[in-house]
Design an enzyme around this catalytic site. Structure first.
Site, PDB file in Angstrom:
ATOM      1  N   GLY A 239       0.766  -1.241   0.000  1.00 32.06           N
ATOM      2  CA  GLY A 239       0.000   0.000   0.000  1.00 32.06           C
ATOM      3  C   GLY A 239       0.795   1.287   0.000  1.00 32.06           C
ATOM      4  CD  GLU A 274       0.424  -9.180   1.755  1.00 32.51           C
ATOM      5  OE1 GLU A 274      -0.461  -8.319   1.514  1.00 32.51           O
ATOM      6  OE2 GLU A 274       0.154 -10.283   2.241  1.00 32.51           O
ATOM      7  N   PRO A 275       4.629  -5.254  -0.688  1.00 32.90           N
ATOM      8  CG  PRO A 275       6.876  -4.620  -0.969  1.00 32.90           C
ATOM      9  CD  PRO A 275       5.991  -5.580  -0.205  1.00 32.90           C
ATOM     10  N   GLY A 276       3.617  -3.755  -3.730  1.00 34.20           N
ATOM     11  CA  GLY A 276       3.408  -4.004  -5.157  1.00 34.20           C
ATOM     12  C   GLY A 276       3.787  -2.758  -5.936  1.00 34.20           C
ATOM     13  NE  ARG A 277      -0.359   2.137  -6.056  1.00 34.96           N
ATOM     14  CZ  ARG A 277      -1.377   2.154  -6.922  1.00 34.96           C
ATOM     15  NH1 ARG A 277      -1.228   2.740  -8.088  1.00 34.96           N
ATOM     16  NH2 ARG A 277      -2.537   1.601  -6.608  1.00 34.96           N
ATOM     17  NE  ARG A 313      -2.956   3.045 -11.411  1.00 30.02           N
ATOM     18  CZ  ARG A 313      -2.745   4.282 -11.019  1.00 30.02           C
ATOM     19  NH1 ARG A 313      -2.185   5.147 -11.825  1.00 30.02           N
ATOM     20  NH2 ARG A 313      -3.073   4.659  -9.812  1.00 30.02           N
ATOM     21  CB  CYS A 345     -15.976   3.462 -29.690  1.00 27.40           C
ATOM     22  SG  CYS A 345     -15.164   3.434 -31.292  1.00 27.40           S
ATOM     23  CD  GLU A 346     -16.563   2.526 -23.400  1.00 27.58           C
ATOM     24  OE1 GLU A 346     -17.118   3.320 -22.613  1.00 27.58           O
ATOM     25  OE2 GLU A 346     -16.931   1.358 -23.570  1.00 27.58           O
ATOM     26  CE1 TYR A 374      -2.334  -3.541  -8.531  1.00 29.32           C
ATOM     27  CE2 TYR A 374      -1.074  -1.608  -7.912  1.00 29.32           C
ATOM     28  CZ  TYR A 374      -1.580  -2.851  -7.614  1.00 29.32           C
ATOM     29  OH  TYR A 374      -1.331  -3.406  -6.382  1.00 29.32           O
TER      30      TYR A 374
HETATM   31  C1  LIG Z   1      -3.062  -5.192  -3.855  1.00 27.88           C
HETATM   32  C2  LIG Z   1      -2.523  -5.775  -2.598  1.00 27.88           C
HETATM   33  C3  LIG Z   1      -1.221  -5.478  -2.193  1.00 27.88           C
HETATM   34  C4  LIG Z   1      -0.321  -4.529  -2.932  1.00 27.88           C
HETATM   35  O1  LIG Z   1      -0.733  -3.209  -2.815  1.00 27.88           O
HETATM   36  P1  LIG Z   1       0.208  -2.044  -3.386  1.00 27.88           P
HETATM   37  O2  LIG Z   1      -0.544  -0.803  -3.120  1.00 27.88           O
HETATM   38  O3  LIG Z   1       0.411  -2.308  -4.820  1.00 27.88           O
HETATM   39  O4  LIG Z   1       1.482  -2.101  -2.596  1.00 27.88           O
HETATM   40  C5  LIG Z   1      -0.746  -6.093  -1.058  1.00 27.88           C
HETATM   41  N1  LIG Z   1      -1.527  -6.948  -0.341  1.00 27.88           N
HETATM   42  C6  LIG Z   1      -2.792  -7.239  -0.701  1.00 27.88           C
HETATM   43  C7  LIG Z   1      -3.581  -8.184   0.120  1.00 27.88           C
HETATM   44  C8  LIG Z   1      -3.335  -6.676  -1.842  1.00 27.88           C
HETATM   45  O5  LIG Z   1      -4.588  -6.963  -2.197  1.00 27.88           O
END
Ligand SMILES: *Cc1c(COP(=O)(O)O)cnc(C)c1O
Length: 426
Positions: A239, A274-277, A313, A345-346, A374
Site C-alpha cells: 500500500g 506485500e509491496p506491489g506498486r 488507471r 469508442c468510449e 496496474y
Molecule cells: C493489492 C494488494 C497489495 C499490494 O498493494 P500495493 O498498493 O500495490 O502495494 C498487497 N496486499 C494485498 C492483500 C493486496 O490486495
C-alpha cells in the site's frame, strides 16, 4: 533515482533510446527499467535490514514472469491472489515457502492446488473461507498455515476504489469480531493459525493510517496471546504510495520502516510485507504514437495509439500520469492544453486531460510515466485491439518480455460453433 531521462534531446530508459525500442517492437508498448525495479526493492528491503522481515512482492501490480523472476532473483517472496499467480510465481523462481495467498474468494480447487504446491501461508479473509480451508486441508491429511486478515476500520485516505480497510469494504474480518474466528481456527482440524495480516489500501501517501492500523494489530497480538493463541508473525500488507505527479511526496521506505519498528518491535514477531506498486510503478512507461491532432473550437485532442484497454488507471481511478514527449521539447517552446485520448469508442477513454504540451505532430512518440504498476496487468483486447507488448530494459540491452500477439491469435481465440458455420458459402 530516475532511469528515464533525456540524453541529447531523446528520452532514454537506462541506456536505451525509447525510439529504438519503438522501431523494433512498434507502438504502443510498455518499457520497464530493471535497474529501477532492483533499486526500489533494495530500498524497501534495506529499510528492514536487521529485522526478521520477508518481502513478498504483490505480483498483481505487474505479474509479467520476467518481472517476477527479477524480484525472485533478489530474494523476494510473492503475495498472490489466485492459483494462476501462485503457478506463475513458482515458475518464475519464487520458492513456494515464500508465497502467501491472499484474497476474499479462494476456491476449494485453488486451496487444494496451493497446499499441494507447498505455499507458506493462507491469508484468510472470512469464516466460511476458514471452514472450507479446514475441510480441504484435513481431507488431504495436511495442515494449512493460516494468518487471519483483520479489517481495522481505518480510512486509508486514498481513492475509494483502492481503499480496503474500512468496515464497509469486503476485505478482512473486523476486529474485534475476528477474535472469535481466531479461536475457532485454533480448534479446527487442518489449520494452524499463528499470524495476523492487514492491508488497508493502495497508494497511501501518509503514514498515519498505516500506523493506526498497525497499532490495532499490535493490540490484537496481545489479546490473542492472552486467549492462548500463539501469534508469531505479522503480515503488514502493501500500500505504500508512489510519486505520480511532481508535487507528490509519499513517505519513504525508510520512514515507513522506522514507524513499523516503533509499533511492532516489542512484539517479537517475524514480519512480512506485500509491496506491489512501490516496486514497479515508476519503473515503467507506456510509449504511444500520436495518430492525429484534432482541434475543434472548444478542444484540442491528441489522439494516440494507446488507449484505456492498454492502461485503464485514468479511466478507472481518475489517475494522473505524467505524459512527456520522447523528443525533448525546448524549455521555451510554447505549450498548449490538450486532452490525450485513445482510439477506443468510449468517452472515458482518456490517458491524460488538459495537459500543457508543446506542439505535437502526427507520429510523435509520447511516454506515459509511472505506468509499471496496474498497467499491463489490467490490459484487455477491448475493441479487438491487440494486447500491448512489454519490454524490459537492462543497461544497454532490452528484451521483449511479452510479445505483441498477432491478428491470427486474436481471431483464433474464439470458436464459432458448427451450427453457425454450416451452410456458410465460404
Ligand atoms: C493489492 C494488494 C497489495 C499490494 O498493494 P500495493 O498498493 O500495490 O502495494 C498487497 N496486499 C494485498 C492483500 C493486496 O490486495
Amino acid at each position: 533515482m530516475d532511469l528515464f531521462a533525456y540524453r541529447d534531446g531523446r528520452l532514454f530508459v537506462e541506456d536505451v533510446a525509447v525510439e529504438d525500442i519503438a522501431r523494433a517492437v512498434g507502438t504502443p508498448f510498455y518499457a520497464y527499467s530493471a535497474g529501477m525495479m532492483q533499486a526500489q526493492y533494495r530500498a524497501f528491503a534495506d529499510a528492514f535490514s536487521g529485522t526478521d522481515a520477508t518481502v513478498c512482492y504483490a505480483m498483481k501490480a505487474n505479474s509479467n514472469r520476467a518481472v517476477v523472476a527479477l524480484f525472485a532473483q533478489l530474494g523476494a517472496g510473492a503475495d498472490t491472489v489466485s492459483e494462476g499467480e501462485i503457478r506463475l510465481a513458482i515458475s518464475a523462481g519464487v520458492p513456494p515457502q515464500k508465497i502467501v495467498f491472499s484474497g476474499v474468494g479462494k476456491t476449494k480447487q485453488e486451496m487444494a492446488a496451493a497446499l499441494s504446491l507447498g505455499i507458506l501461508q493462507f491469508n484468510v479473509e472470512s469464516e466460511p473461507e476458514l471452514l472450507a480451508l479446514s475441510e480441504v486441508a484435513s481431507g488431504r491429511g495436511m495442515t494449512a498455515q493460516v494468518a487471519i486478515r483483520i479489517n481495522p476500520d481505518v480510512d486509508a485516505a486514498t481513492h475509494a476504489k483502492i481503499s480496503t480497510g474500512k468496515k464497509e469494504n469486503k476485505f478482512g474480518i473486523p476486529w474485534p469480531q475476528a477474535r472469535a474466528v481466531f479461536a475457532q481456527a485454533a480448534r479446527l482440524p487442518g489449520i494452524k493459525v499463528s499470524g495476523i495480516t492487514v492491508h488497508i489500501g493502495s497508494q497511501l501517501t501518509s503514514l498515519a493510517p498505516f500506523e493506526a492500523a498497525f497499532r490495532i494489530v499490535a493490540g490484537a497480538v496481545q489479546t490473542l496471546r492472552d486467549d492462548g493463541i500463539a501469534i508469531d508473525h505479522l503480515d503488514l500488507g502493501g500500500g505504500l504510495g508512489v510519486q505520480y505527479r511532481s508535487g507528490d511526496n509519499p513517505p519513504s521506505p525508510a520512514d515507513y520502516a522506522a514507524m513499523v519498528k516503533r509499533v511492532t518491535s516489542n512484539l517479537g514477531c517475524r514480519l512480512f510485507f506485500e509491496p506491489g506498486r512501490l516496486l514497479v510503478a515508476n519503473a515503467g512507461i507506456l510509449v504511444t504514437r500520436l495518430i492525429y491532432l484534432k482541434e475543434t473550437e472548444h478542444k484540442r485532442f491528441a489522439i494516440v495509439d494507446a488507449a484505456m484497454n492498454d492502461l485503464i488507471r485514468p479511466t478507472l481511478y481518475d489517475a494522473h500520469h505524467e505524459v512527456v514527449p520522447v523528443k525533448e521539447p525546448d524549455d521555451d517552446a510554447p505549450r498548449r492544453r490538450v486532452d490525450i485520448v485513445g482510439p477506443v469508442c468510449e468517452t472515458g477513454d482518456v490517458l491524460a486531460l488538459d495537459r500543457p504540451m508543446p506542439d505535437l505532430i502526427a507520429d510523435d512518440l509520447l511516454a506515459v510515466r509511472s505506468a509499471g504498476a496496474y498497467g499491463a496487468v489490467m490490459a484487455s483486447s477491448y475493441n479487438a485491439r491487440l494486447l500491448v507488448p512489454e519490454v524490459l530494459v537492462n543497461g544497454a540491452d532490452f528484451a521483449v518480455i511479452r510479445p505483441r500477439p498477432t491478428y491470427e491469435d486474436l481471431l483464433s481465440a474464439d470458436v464459432i460453433p458448427d451450427w453457425l458455420t454450416a451452410g456458410r458459402s465460404t
